[in-house]
Design a protein around this motif. Sequence first.
Motif, short mmCIF file in Angstrom:
data_model
loop_
_atom_site.label_atom_id
_atom_site.label_comp_id
_atom_site.label_asym_id
_atom_site.label_seq_id
_atom_site.Cartn_x
_atom_site.Cartn_y
_atom_site.Cartn_z
N ALA A 21 -10.28 -20.58 3.77
CA ALA A 21 -11.13 -20.61 3.87
C ALA A 21 -11.98 -20.22 4.18
O ALA A 21 -12.78 -19.42 5.27
N SER A 22 -12.37 -21.53 3.44
CA SER A 22 -13.98 -21.90 3.66
C SER A 22 -14.42 -23.01 4.47
O SER A 22 -16.04 -23.37 4.13
N ILE A 23 -13.74 -23.73 4.65
CA ILE A 23 -14.01 -24.73 5.30
C ILE A 23 -15.32 -25.26 6.22
O ILE A 23 -15.56 -25.90 6.45
N CYS A 24 -14.85 -23.88 6.82
CA CYS A 24 -15.69 -23.88 8.32
C CYS A 24 -16.85 -24.73 7.55
O CYS A 24 -18.06 -24.47 8.52
N CYS A 25 -17.46 -23.83 6.51
CA CYS A 25 -18.92 -23.54 5.89
C CYS A 25 -19.32 -24.93 5.05
O CYS A 25 -20.16 -25.78 4.99
N ILE A 26 -18.61 -25.11 4.64
CA ILE A 26 -18.31 -26.99 3.69
C ILE A 26 -18.25 -27.99 4.12
O ILE A 26 -19.33 -29.04 4.11
N THR A 27 -17.79 -28.04 5.77
CA THR A 27 -17.98 -29.12 6.47
C THR A 27 -19.10 -29.45 7.01
O THR A 27 -19.35 -30.64 6.92
N PRO A 28 -20.29 -28.89 7.12
CA PRO A 28 -21.63 -28.67 7.33
C PRO A 28 -22.10 -29.68 6.59
O PRO A 28 -23.22 -30.37 6.47
N GLU A 47 -12.69 -19.95 11.17
CA GLU A 47 -13.50 -18.67 10.68
C GLU A 47 -11.99 -17.58 11.24
O GLU A 47 -12.58 -16.35 10.36
N PRO A 48 -11.89 -17.20 12.58
CA PRO A 48 -11.09 -15.86 12.77
C PRO A 48 -10.41 -15.72 11.52
O PRO A 48 -9.53 -14.60 11.06
N PHE A 49 -9.33 -16.87 11.35
CA PHE A 49 -8.38 -16.76 10.17
C PHE A 49 -9.24 -17.00 8.45
O PHE A 49 -7.99 -16.28 8.36
N ARG A 50 -9.85 -16.38 8.54
CA ARG A 50 -10.66 -16.53 6.99
C ARG A 50 -9.81 -15.06 6.36
O ARG A 50 -9.89 -15.18 5.11
N ILE A 132 -47.40 -21.31 24.53
CA ILE A 132 -46.84 -20.47 23.47
C ILE A 132 -45.22 -20.60 23.85
O ILE A 132 -45.28 -18.83 25.07
N VAL A 133 -44.33 -20.95 23.96
CA VAL A 133 -42.97 -20.50 24.60
C VAL A 133 -41.71 -19.83 23.33
O VAL A 133 -41.58 -20.18 22.61
N LYS A 134 -41.08 -18.80 23.82
CA LYS A 134 -39.95 -17.74 23.73
C LYS A 134 -38.87 -18.85 23.71
O LYS A 134 -38.69 -17.22 25.27
N HIS A 135 -38.29 -18.76 23.51
CA HIS A 135 -36.70 -19.33 23.99
C HIS A 135 -35.42 -18.87 22.90
O HIS A 135 -35.43 -18.96 21.95
N THR A 136 -34.46 -18.28 23.48
CA THR A 136 -33.11 -18.00 22.92
C THR A 136 -32.59 -18.70 23.65
O THR A 136 -31.58 -19.19 24.54
N PHE A 137 -32.00 -19.62 22.64
CA PHE A 137 -30.78 -20.58 22.76
C PHE A 137 -29.19 -19.78 22.27
O PHE A 137 -29.30 -19.71 20.99
N ASN A 138 -28.19 -19.78 23.59
CA ASN A 138 -27.00 -19.27 23.10
C ASN A 138 -26.23 -21.12 22.62
O ASN A 138 -26.03 -21.51 23.05
N VAL A 139 -25.63 -20.76 21.41
CA VAL A 139 -25.06 -21.35 20.13
C VAL A 139 -23.89 -21.16 20.38
O VAL A 139 -23.79 -20.33 19.50
N GLU A 140 -22.61 -22.54 20.26
CA GLU A 140 -21.25 -22.01 20.48
C GLU A 140 -21.11 -22.78 18.21
O GLU A 140 -21.84 -23.66 18.38
N GLY A 141 -20.01 -22.19 17.79
CA GLY A 141 -19.47 -22.92 16.60
C GLY A 141 -19.69 -22.43 15.28
O GLY A 141 -19.47 -22.85 14.50
N MET A 142 -21.49 -21.67 15.38
CA MET A 142 -21.93 -21.46 13.82
C MET A 142 -21.20 -20.54 13.05
O MET A 142 -20.39 -18.83 14.26
N THR A 143 -20.92 -20.08 12.75
CA THR A 143 -19.82 -19.18 11.88
C THR A 143 -20.58 -18.61 10.46
O THR A 143 -19.79 -17.46 9.67
N CYS A 144 -21.05 -19.29 9.62
CA CYS A 144 -21.52 -18.16 8.51
C CYS A 144 -23.78 -18.68 8.54
O CYS A 144 -24.13 -19.06 9.01
N ALA A 145 -23.83 -18.01 7.16
CA ALA A 145 -25.40 -18.36 7.18
C ALA A 145 -25.57 -19.48 6.74
O ALA A 145 -26.56 -20.43 7.03
N GLY A 146 -24.58 -20.50 6.55
CA GLY A 146 -24.93 -21.62 5.84
C GLY A 146 -25.25 -22.50 7.11
O GLY A 146 -26.34 -23.68 7.51
N CYS A 147 -24.13 -22.04 8.44
CA CYS A 147 -24.85 -22.77 9.94
C CYS A 147 -26.19 -22.42 10.75
O CYS A 147 -26.84 -23.29 11.05
N GLU A 148 -26.32 -20.85 10.46
CA GLU A 148 -27.42 -21.25 10.41
C GLU A 148 -28.31 -21.43 9.97
O GLU A 148 -29.80 -21.74 10.83
#
Length: 207
Positions: A21-28, A47-50, A132-148
């Motif tokens: 259930a938490s392997i997606c966050c344990i792995t990082p 993550e969808p199966f969590r 100063i530049v501010k940019h929003t990067f679209n990122v795939e694969g993050m699933t929890c606060a640990g990923c952030e």
Amino acid sequence: METGKTSNKVAYAGILTAIAASICCITPVMALIAGTSGIASTFSWVEPFRPYLIGITILVLVFAWYQKLRPKTQEEIDCACEDDAKPSFWQSQSFLLIVTVFAGLMLAFPYYSNMFYAQPSKDIVYVSQSNIVKHTFNVEGMTCAGCEAHVESEVNKLGGILSVKASYEGANTVVEYDKTKTDFVAIRKAINSTGYKVIDGENKENE
């Protein structure tokens, strides 16, 4: 004794589903420790199966405790009398309690995994507003606060980063930086190095 063995097998199943259930966050975290952060998003597909895995874990552990605490039948009592051997630790309530606590820690891992990522302290710098530049990067694969936290930690290692905020819910990372010290390409490379993928098609810096 058969009841004890059954509850043990159920308990082991509970451990496996809790880890799954938490392997997606344990792995990082494991990847960070091993120094191979590129595999961090390997299990993000879980993550969808969590929610289902959490439900299975709870049901499995409840059943294991039921097996352990329910009143014994006369047949089980008679069987126990015939076997003078003392139940091992692995068949005891203490072991099941340890399993339950471990499973709980695994299920809660996404909520405290960010503590494993050190955020470097930054000196106060004065930057011209025009740089100063501010940019929003679209990122795939993050699933929890640990990923952030993982993404933020890597980006913060670059020079010229003024602020960085990753969001797994928004599937993006907002970075404010000094364009004279770093650039879009370097930041994208830092994010991609974590195993999560920037899907911006091109440099769209808002200068």
